[in-house]
Design a protein around this motif. Structure first.
Motif, short mmCIF file in Angstrom:
data_model
loop_
_atom_site.label_atom_id
_atom_site.label_comp_id
_atom_site.label_asym_id
_atom_site.label_seq_id
_atom_site.Cartn_x
_atom_site.Cartn_y
_atom_site.Cartn_z
N TYR A 118 0.72 -1.13 0.22
CA TYR A 118 0.01 0.03 -0.03
C TYR A 118 0.75 1.12 -0.15
CZ TYR A 118 -3.65 3.19 1.45
OH TYR A 118 -4.24 4.54 1.62
N LYS A 136 0.84 2.90 -3.72
CA LYS A 136 -0.17 4.13 -3.61
C LYS A 136 0.61 5.51 -2.96
CE LYS A 136 -4.54 3.60 -3.31
NZ LYS A 136 -5.45 3.83 -4.28
N GLU A 151 -5.47 -1.75 -6.81
CA GLU A 151 -6.21 -2.17 -5.78
C GLU A 151 -6.44 -3.81 -5.60
OE1 GLU A 151 -10.20 -0.45 -5.26
OE2 GLU A 151 -9.38 1.46 -5.38
N LEU A 170 -8.56 0.74 1.05
CA LEU A 170 -8.63 1.22 -0.44
C LEU A 170 -9.80 1.84 -0.93
CD1 LEU A 170 -7.06 -2.28 -1.58
CD2 LEU A 170 -5.85 -0.15 -1.72
#
Length: 302
Positions: free
Chosen positions: A235, A239, A250, A300
């Motif tokens: 993550y 991200k 995702e 998410l």
């Protein structure tokens, strides 16, 4: 949904068979060998020739390959600091470093993201998790096993390991642009589909939950690494640092959060790497992952 029901039914069936006298106490050994010698080679020969290589593979592939190296580094360091046995270190590397990206992952991803999400999940699983298991996973299992493993013996064991042999054959077919005729593909697909029921029955037959077991703290650490630390790493990397967004990102992070791989448990058990702990990583990790997956899905979609 039927795949998830199958997971729990097969595991419960395995637990129930522990009390059936007609089944020998070590019957799970034969089931494990069936998975290793029949089911997994069939899966490799069915899927590997069909993989299309492109830059779209990079981020989903990173989940399996980077994730395994993280596990390798994490547990080798802890193993040296706390003076763990080789068998314990090897078991945790395998079961916490390889995710259940297909048999649990596929139905969950399809339910949450539809067929588009499933396309990414297949990339994470086949050229990712499965290839890592068939190469680095075998190397780790061999290197940490109780048997004497010189370089020559280790190399022979890897090259003669049926899933690796099938993986290599499938890779050659992919490069040559060749695939089996339809009837053979159908047979391979059916044989490959036996991985989930046979492996989970074997896991259930080995699963013994002992309150005073010395494995609990290692189980907690292994599942914390697999279900929390690994998806948190991806993550942050995908991200926040690489600023990646969208469906593929995702799905990749959700796949990173899946429970330990069933085959990793089989691989650990067949090489004498703490079989009971390996079984607990699957038996407890799969149900627990439904809670942690809900958490990561919420993160998410914040």
């Amino acid at each position: 949904m039927d795949s998830i029901i199958l997971v729990f039914l097969c595991m419960l069936a395995g637990v129930g068979l522990q009390r059936v006298k007609a089944f020998p106490a070590n019957a799970y050994v034969a089931l494990n060998q069936f998975v290793i010698y029949i089911s997994l080679p069939a899966l490799a020969l069915y899927y590997i020739p069909k993989i299309t290589v492109s830059t779209k593979l990079l981020f989903p592939l990173g989940i399996a390959w980077i994730g395994f190296f993280l596990s390798l580094l994490f547990f080798i360091v802890l193993g040296k600091v706390f003076k763990w046995s080789k068998k314990l270190t090897g078991c945790l590397i395998l079961t916490a470093g390889l995710g259940n990206t297909s048999f649990v992952g596929f139905p969950i991803i399809e339910a949450l993201y539809g067929n588009q999400g499933l396309e990414t999940a297949i990339i994470v699983d086949q050229p990712g998790t499965f290839m890592v298991m068939a190469t680095l996973g075998i190397i780790v299992a061999t290197a940490y096993s109780k048997e004497s493993t010189g370089t020559g013996a280790m190399l022979r064991k890897i090259l003669l390991f049926p899933p690796f042999f099938a993986f290599f054959a499938g890779l050659c077919m992919n490069i040559a642009g060749y695939d089996f005729i339809g009837d053979v593909q159908s047979v391979l697909s059916r044989l490959g589909s036996t991985v989930t029921p046979v492996a989970l029955v074997a896991v259930g037959m080995q699963l013994k939950i002992e309150r005073k077991s010395k494995h609990w703290r290692f189980l907690t650490l292994g599942l914390f690494f697999k279900l929390i630390l690994t998806p948190a790493f991806f993550y942050i990397l995908y991200k926040l640092i690489l600023n990646q967004d969208g469906l593929q990102t995702e799905v990749s992070i959700m796949e990173a959060a899946m429970a330990p791989m069933i085959t990793a448990s089989i691989l650990a058990a067949t090489n004498g790497l703490k079989p009971r702990l390996a079984g607990m990583m699957i038996g407890i990790g799969i149900p627990l992952s439904f809670i942690t997956l809900a958490f990561w899905y919420w993160i998410l979609n914040m």
